[in-house]
Design a protein around this motif. Structure first.
Motif, PDB file in Angstrom:
ATOM      1  N   SER A 168       6.948   0.216  12.294  1.00 57.75           N
ATOM      2  CA  SER A 168       6.830  -0.658  11.133  1.00 57.75           C
ATOM      3  C   SER A 168       5.911  -0.047  10.088  1.00 57.75           C
ATOM      4  O   SER A 168       5.163   0.884  10.369  1.00 57.75           O
ATOM      5  N   LYS A 182       3.423  -1.448   8.926  1.00 61.06           N
ATOM      6  CA  LYS A 182       2.072  -1.747   9.403  1.00 61.06           C
ATOM      7  C   LYS A 182       1.556  -0.589  10.257  1.00 61.06           C
ATOM      8  O   LYS A 182       0.426  -0.158  10.119  1.00 61.06           O
ATOM      9  N   ASP A 183       2.419  -0.048  11.161  1.00 62.07           N
ATOM     10  CA  ASP A 183       2.028   1.084  11.996  1.00 62.07           C
ATOM     11  C   ASP A 183       1.763   2.321  11.150  1.00 62.07           C
ATOM     12  O   ASP A 183       0.813   3.051  11.392  1.00 62.07           O
ATOM     13  N   ALA A 193      -1.520   1.822   9.298  1.00 53.25           N
ATOM     14  CA  ALA A 193      -2.638   1.892  10.234  1.00 53.25           C
ATOM     15  C   ALA A 193      -2.891   3.345  10.627  1.00 53.25           C
ATOM     16  O   ALA A 193      -4.033   3.784  10.707  1.00 53.25           O
ATOM     17  N   GLN A 215      -4.978   3.028   6.380  1.00 54.86           N
ATOM     18  CA  GLN A 215      -4.934   2.067   5.289  1.00 54.86           C
ATOM     19  C   GLN A 215      -5.158   0.661   5.822  1.00 54.86           C
ATOM     20  O   GLN A 215      -4.831   0.357   6.965  1.00 54.86           O
ATOM     21  N   PRO A 216      -5.667  -0.214   4.980  1.00 59.93           N
ATOM     22  CA  PRO A 216      -5.901  -1.597   5.394  1.00 59.93           C
ATOM     23  C   PRO A 216      -4.602  -2.382   5.562  1.00 59.93           C
ATOM     24  O   PRO A 216      -3.528  -1.918   5.178  1.00 59.93           O
ATOM     25  N   GLU A 217      -4.729  -3.558   6.141  1.00 56.70           N
ATOM     26  CA  GLU A 217      -3.591  -4.463   6.275  1.00 56.70           C
ATOM     27  C   GLU A 217      -3.035  -4.794   4.895  1.00 56.70           C
ATOM     28  O   GLU A 217      -3.782  -4.890   3.928  1.00 56.70           O
ATOM     29  N   PRO A 218      -1.704  -5.004   4.788  1.00 54.78           N
ATOM     30  CA  PRO A 218      -1.129  -5.406   3.498  1.00 54.78           C
ATOM     31  C   PRO A 218      -1.688  -6.757   3.044  1.00 54.78           C
ATOM     32  O   PRO A 218      -1.891  -7.653   3.860  1.00 54.78           O
ATOM     33  N   HIS A 219      -1.952  -6.885   1.763  1.00 52.22           N
ATOM     34  CA  HIS A 219      -2.396  -8.155   1.184  1.00 52.22           C
ATOM     35  C   HIS A 219      -1.247  -9.158   1.295  1.00 52.22           C
ATOM     36  O   HIS A 219      -0.085  -8.796   1.047  1.00 52.22           O
ATOM     37  N   SER A 243       7.622  -6.631   0.474  1.00 50.77           N
ATOM     38  CA  SER A 243       7.375  -5.768   1.633  1.00 50.77           C
ATOM     39  C   SER A 243       8.604  -4.967   2.048  1.00 50.77           C
ATOM     40  O   SER A 243       8.478  -3.901   2.653  1.00 50.77           O
ATOM     41  N   HIS A 277       0.574   0.650  -0.425  1.00 48.45           N
ATOM     42  CA  HIS A 277      -0.438  -0.341  -0.811  1.00 48.45           C
ATOM     43  C   HIS A 277      -1.798   0.149  -0.357  1.00 48.45           C
ATOM     44  O   HIS A 277      -1.902   1.091   0.430  1.00 48.45           O
ATOM     45  N   GLY A 286      -4.213  -2.458   0.346  1.00 52.17           N
ATOM     46  CA  GLY A 286      -4.830  -3.702   0.776  1.00 52.17           C
ATOM     47  C   GLY A 286      -5.051  -4.693  -0.356  1.00 52.17           C
ATOM     48  O   GLY A 286      -5.432  -5.832  -0.121  1.00 52.17           O
TER      49      GLY A 286
END
Length: 175
Positions: free
Chosen positions: A3, A5-6, A9, A13-17, A24, A54, A56
């Motif tokens: 994903s 997110k993976d 990470a 990078q930070p989590e998506p806002h 997304s 992104h 964050g």
């Protein structure tokens, strides 16, 4: 990596806002080909890479570059590039700011509908040495798992009309 997110990470990078959730589906690195033409230029095939990322914050970071595809399929000279930010707004609205190294900056407003985004220029600003561009209209959306888009342009005395289209495959990241 399964994903976006993976991928983010992995890159630290930070989590998506949460505000970018409606966009997304665009996150990742896309590559593909398209065709460009206009009354003032010859129609040619081009290759392209686009990235949506992104940091964050409540916007996407956008980058695109294109190059000529020779008739034998080999990569030719560089063509256009643009960078900018996609800023989701309430009620699935979006503001997009794009800058080109040719001296043109565009502000688009539009609507997000599922995995489709329609944009129209709100403003076009150019330097004294830039070609005359007066308006644009863009459509981005998923075609299965591919990213397709079309760009209509009004420039150099021509009315708003089709300018280019492309279909890109995601090569990194997923929504």
């Amino acid at each position: 990596m399964d994903s976006a997110k993976d991928v983010f990470a992995h890159r630290g990078q930070p989590e998506p806002h949460p505000a970018i959730a409606p966009l997304s589906f665009l996150l990742g690195w896309w590559e593909g080909a398209g065709v460009v033409g206009y009354p003032t230029i010859e129609s040619v095939n081009f290759g392209q890479e686009i990235s949506f990322s992104h940091n964050g914050k409540p916007f996407l970071i956008y980058s695109s570059r294109t190059w000529l595809l020779e008739q034998d399929g080999k990569i030719g000279r560089p063509l256009a590039m643009e960078v900018g930010f996609w800023r989701p707004q309430p009620d699935n609205q979006v503001e997009v700011l794009l800058t080109h190294p040719t001296g043109i900056t565009e502000i688009y407003i539009g609507k997000i509908e599922g995995t489709k985004v329609e944009l129209i220029t709100d403003a076009v600003v150019r330097t004294a040495s830039a070609k005359e561009v007066t308006a644009g209209k863009r459509l981005y959306g998923l075609i299965g798992t591919d990213l397709g888009y079309a760009y209509d342009l009004a420039a150099v005395g021509q009315p708003l009309q089709p300018h280019l289209s492309a279909q890109l495959k995601r090569v990194a990241g997923t929504a």
